[in-house]
Design a protein around this motif. Sequence first.
Motif, PDB file in Angstrom:
ATOM      1  N   ALA A  40       0.887  -1.002   0.266  1.00  0.00           N
ATOM      2  CA  ALA A  40       0.115   0.164  -0.001  1.00  0.00           C
ATOM      3  C   ALA A  40       0.857   1.252   0.097  1.00  0.00           C
ATOM      4  CB  ALA A  40      -0.816  -0.086   1.079  1.00  0.00           C
ATOM      5  N   GLU A  41       2.046   0.978   0.477  1.00  0.00           N
ATOM      6  CA  GLU A  41       3.169   2.202   0.335  1.00  0.00           C
ATOM      7  C   GLU A  41       4.055   2.312  -0.747  1.00  0.00           C
ATOM      8  OE1 GLU A  41       4.943   2.415   4.311  1.00  0.00           O
ATOM      9  OE2 GLU A  41       2.942   2.940   5.235  1.00  0.00           O
ATOM     10  N   LYS A  42       3.777   1.761  -1.769  1.00  0.00           N
ATOM     11  CA  LYS A  42       4.714   1.617  -3.146  1.00  0.00           C
ATOM     12  C   LYS A  42       4.728   3.154  -3.671  1.00  0.00           C
ATOM     13  CE  LYS A  42       1.648  -0.494  -6.243  1.00  0.00           C
ATOM     14  NZ  LYS A  42       1.366  -1.506  -7.239  1.00  0.00           N
ATOM     15  N   PHE A  43       6.037   2.989  -4.416  1.00  0.00           N
ATOM     16  CA  PHE A  43       6.271   4.368  -4.837  1.00  0.00           C
ATOM     17  C   PHE A  43       5.983   5.772  -4.001  1.00  0.00           C
ATOM     18  CE2 PHE A  43       5.129   1.486  -8.688  1.00  0.00           C
ATOM     19  CZ  PHE A  43       6.509   1.564  -9.148  1.00  0.00           C
ATOM     20  N   ARG A  44       6.231   5.673  -2.725  1.00  0.00           N
ATOM     21  CA  ARG A  44       6.269   6.707  -2.111  1.00  0.00           C
ATOM     22  C   ARG A  44       7.461   7.627  -2.020  1.00  0.00           C
ATOM     23  NH1 ARG A  44       2.030   6.385   2.152  1.00  0.00           N
ATOM     24  NH2 ARG A  44       0.481   5.300   1.329  1.00  0.00           N
ATOM     25  N   GLY A  45       7.392   8.890  -2.353  1.00  0.00           N
ATOM     26  CA  GLY A  45       8.554   9.824  -2.476  1.00  0.00           C
ATOM     27  C   GLY A  45       9.182   9.867  -1.115  1.00  0.00           C
ATOM     28  N   PRO A  46      10.384  10.718  -0.966  1.00  0.00           N
ATOM     29  CA  PRO A  46      11.379  10.971   0.045  1.00  0.00           C
ATOM     30  C   PRO A  46      10.232  11.737   1.040  1.00  0.00           C
ATOM     31  CG  PRO A  46      12.568  11.381  -1.964  1.00  0.00           C
ATOM     32  CD  PRO A  46      11.180  11.016  -2.309  1.00  0.00           C
ATOM     33  N   SER A  47      10.525  11.452   2.350  1.00  0.00           N
ATOM     34  CA  SER A  47       9.485  11.952   3.110  1.00  0.00           C
ATOM     35  C   SER A  47      10.295  11.718   4.590  1.00  0.00           C
ATOM     36  CB  SER A  47       7.881  11.555   3.206  1.00  0.00           C
ATOM     37  OG  SER A  47       8.079  10.356   3.733  1.00  0.00           O
ATOM     38  N   ALA A  48       9.639  12.274   5.859  1.00  0.00           N
ATOM     39  CA  ALA A  48      10.124  11.891   6.910  1.00  0.00           C
ATOM     40  C   ALA A  48      10.059  10.583   7.502  1.00  0.00           C
ATOM     41  CB  ALA A  48       9.395  12.812   8.062  1.00  0.00           C
TER      42      ALA A  48
END
Length: 290
Positions: A63-71
């Motif tokens: 469900a969290e695939k292809f998430r960009g850079p974040s905290a």
Amino acid sequence: MVDVLDERRGVAVPWLRRPVLRGKALRGNTAQIIAILVVLIALGWALLPSVFASGDPLTGVPAEKFRGPSAAHWFGTDNLGRDLYTRMVHGAGLSLTATLSAVAIALVAGSVLGLLSGSVGGVVDTLIMRFVDVLLSIPALLLSLALVTALGFGTRNVAIAVGVSLVANFARVMRSEVLRIRQSPFVEAAHACGVRWYGVLARHVLPNAYQPVLALAAVEFGMAVLSVSALSFLGYGAKPPTPEWGSLISEGRNYLATAWWMTTLPGLVIIAVVLAAQRLGRAVSGSEHA
């Protein structure tokens, strides 16, 4: 350092320095400190990966695939929802172990060849140097690629292939140092006193010849990182899903248009480590020649 001339007295004041030179020294020290920090962080990743990234590098959340850079995900996530920073940290162990192994192989084998060539001379020197010339005539990456193709896949074979491709550089440096030291008065005195040839090599020649070779090892470390990563990128390293720095970039190239971080951020890490290693290697080489 250049002293500043006191115009009133016409003498050089040793504690006054030119600001330009002082600024260059400060920038040089800052760059060297940054290089040391980068190398220490990379070694920390390799030795204690769980301290820097406690997650599982092999398990992802779809469900969290292809998430960009974040905290939450400093380097973003990949196509399977795996944290890319965690995979980079845990991949440092294999990549840097292969790099250190390659440099160690080149250092030992090259030093032995150079020591034999410079100390024995004659036909032995000619044969070894012609072999070294053949190795130097082949581009290092092409030679390592040919060797790893013959040896087979795996991180260990990658390390052997890269190490063999670097042997010639160490052999030439060691030979030149041995030839220089052989003409020293203390070596001739040892021979005159009846010390056997292996005793002269072990007690007098080798202890005075190894420092430039170690400095070369520091310089070649950065190039070995690139070679190991390149072979891993081509698929000759560890089998997926085991993370390696080169294979992480290879996995992300198919998603470059939509997930730039999968290739850009691992590539920047490799560039930072290579530049830091080159900086420290030049500093070591400079101190050796000073």
